[in-house]
Write an enzyme that holds these catalytic residues in place. Structure first.
Site, short mmCIF file in Angstrom:
data_model
loop_
_atom_site.label_atom_id
_atom_site.label_comp_id
_atom_site.label_asym_id
_atom_site.label_seq_id
_atom_site.Cartn_x
_atom_site.Cartn_y
_atom_site.Cartn_z
N THR A 1 19.07 26.66 75.17
CA THR A 1 17.79 27.38 75.07
C THR A 1 16.82 26.60 74.16
OG1 THR A 1 19.10 29.37 75.39
CG2 THR A 1 17.06 29.61 74.11
N GLY B 1 22.87 29.88 73.19
CA GLY B 1 23.59 30.78 74.08
C GLY B 1 24.03 32.05 73.39
#
Length: 529
Positions: A350, A433
């Site tokens: 991310t 995550g």
């Protein structure tokens, strides 16, 4: 303050504006916007678009986005632009095909990408520029090429097999069947052309017309059921943040389907313990963090999903009275093998960037494609990496997070902001995550309980568990901590990959100064002026 004999970074201090991202090219692009007079949203969207080019294993225009925005004198603003499952999908359908869990490489794991819609929405509601201007640096990077940085290369080469097996990914993102070499220039002409369409036509150019048709065709040939109507129905939805207190600050997180409230659950539990007197990197403190996180994640797995199908309100999950009872089950001396009930009615996961401008607007923004290179499915003509956020669903009839058409899955990406009164103190987020709620609690306790500055809070060594429950320690924690946790009953091991990343901007309102840090686990940096 850091030990100057220890070779680490100092935080960045700035008086006019600051930006922290996971890649120097993105930070530079966003800072240029601030210096030209753009605001924090303009800079954040510009930087996020660059990241979608130069850090492709982490983010792409085929992913999702969330944001929190503080604008002086106005309520805190939240935006959920996570995509929904294709309308034709259902638990019944997948169970009938023999599924018992989601396959993260399947076209059914691809949800409607929400990030382009989020960028357009943020610029329209809070920005001063349009997509055409905001996308210029990203288009330049994709067209002229960008240098592959070390951490980017490390993540990239781990996904070669996925890209190769999934088809067109190798065409756009591999060179002679391999990841581009570190320190070489890589170009993405198909993606550049797609970004130009979006710059010219707005989000409509992505969700309708030739680009949308290419996405649908790519999925259909793999058995996917997403339609152009699914894409055209995308939405970026304003939402009211959920706040919970922790030792004088109010932590603001977005409500489900994100898991931000689990960070609040963890902090509610840790608040029952006197952390300040513990060694910040010692086994005693980290044991409490892991025990609180294990309870928090059990709550997540039982309850979090699309809010329209959750059986319990977010406010109930962060109730202080319930947390008091849960905290009483944590033994400082040993691991709890039997977690308490995760039903509040029983007892009464991310890229991330942070930006603050000279006018006090603060933006906490996160974009993601979930696992490395998402599903690995890349559109052949348009060069779009498609996320696998649908892997966050369950295939379990009756569960609040079971997959159904039009639903949003449980989401790991969570922007955050810590408030003091009506002003933000920390604009922050932690990537990684499933780790993210634990990461939020870790850096907040680092700063609030142990007095660390943003860079120290991010430098601080981390630990988290893998699917089999084994807690993986970053090597800098040392053998003493390893042995201490093992003695408390935790299965332990050393991690081979650092836990996540992160960015923090602290706002010192009295001094009129911004203090920014960027996680050394990534290639990025914080900059200000």
């Amino acid at each position: 303050m850091r030990d100057f004999h220890d070779p680490k970074r100092s935080p960045i201090y700035a008086a006019n504006g600051a930006l922290a991202t996971s890649h120097p090219l993105a930070t530079q692009a966003g800072l240029d916007v601030l210096k030209r007079g753009g605001n924090a949203v303009d800079a954040a969207v510009t930087a996020a678009a660059v990241l979608a080019v130069v850090e492709p294993s982490m983010t792409a225009i085929g992913g999702d986005g969330f944001a929190l925005i503080h604008q002086p004198g106005k309520p805190l603003y939240g935006l959920n632009s996570s995509g929904r499952a294709a309308a034709a999908l259902s638990t019944e359908m997948l169970v009938g095909q023999g599924w018992s869990e989601m396959d993260d490489l399947s076209p059914h794991a691809v949800t409607v990408p929400g990030v382009v819609k989020s960028w357009e929405s943020l610029l329209a509601s809070h920005g001063t520029m349009g997509l055409e201007e905001a996308l210029k640096p990203a288009i330049e990077a994709a067209e002229a090429g960008f240098v592959v940085y070390p951490r980017v290369w490390s993540d990239w080469q781990e996904c070669v097999a996925k890209l190769t097996s999934q088809g067109a990914g190798g065409q756009h993102y591999l060179v002679d069947g391999r990841a581009p070499r570190m320190g070489t220039i890589h170009k993405l002409p198909a993606l550049a052309a797609t970004l130009k369409v979006i710059a010219k036509e707005g989000a409509k150019g992505f969700y309708e017309g030739a680009v949308a048709a290419d996405i649908v065709a790519e999925l259909k040939q793999r058995g996917g059921v997403m339609t152009e109507e699914d894409l055209a129905g995308v939405s970026a939805d304003p939402c009211t943040p959920v706040t919970a207190g922790y030792r004088g600050i109010e932590l603001a997180e977005l409500p489900p389907n994100g898991t931000g409230i689990i960070a609040q659950v963890i902090l509610n539990l840790l608040e029952r313990f006197e952390l300040k007197g513990l060694e910040p990197h010692g086994a005693e403190r980290l044991h409490l963090e892991m025990e609180a996180a294990r309870i928090g994640y059990a709550i997540r797995d039982a309850h979090i999903g699309d809010p329209t199908t959750m059986g319990v309100a977010a406010e109930a999950l962060i109730d202080k009275a319930w947390a008091k009872g849960l905290a009483a089950t944590i033994d400082p001396a040993k691991r709890n093998e039997d977690l308490p009930s995760t039903d509040p009615n029983f007892t009464s996961d991310t890229i991330y960037l942070s930006c603050v401008d000279r006018d006090g607007m603060a933006v906490s923004l996160i974009n993601s494609i979930f696992k490395g290179f998402g599903s690995g499915i890349v559109t052949e003509k348009t060069g779009i990496i498609l996320q696998n956020r649908g892997a966050g669903f369950r295939v379990k009839p009756g569960h609040p997070n079971t997959i159904e058409g039009g639903k949003r899955p449980l989401h790991t990406i969570i922007p955050a902001m810590a408030m003091q009164g009506d002003k933000p103190r920390y604009c922050f987020g932690v990537m990684g995550g499933q780790y993210q709620p634990t990461g939020h609690a870790h850096v907040i306790t680092n700063m609030v309980d142990f007095g660390m500055d943003p860079q120290e809070a991010l430098d601080s060594a981390r630990l988290f568990w893998r699917p089999d429950g084994t807690i993986e320690l970053e090597p800098t924690l040392g053998q003493e901590v390893y042995d201490g946790l093992k003695a408390k009953g935790h299965p332990v091991d050393w991690t081979k990959v650092p836990h996540g990343g992160g960015q923090i901007i602290e706002i010192d309102h009295d001094a009129g100064v911004l203090i920014a840090g960027s996680d050394p686990r990534k290639d990025g940096c914080a900059m200000g002026y």
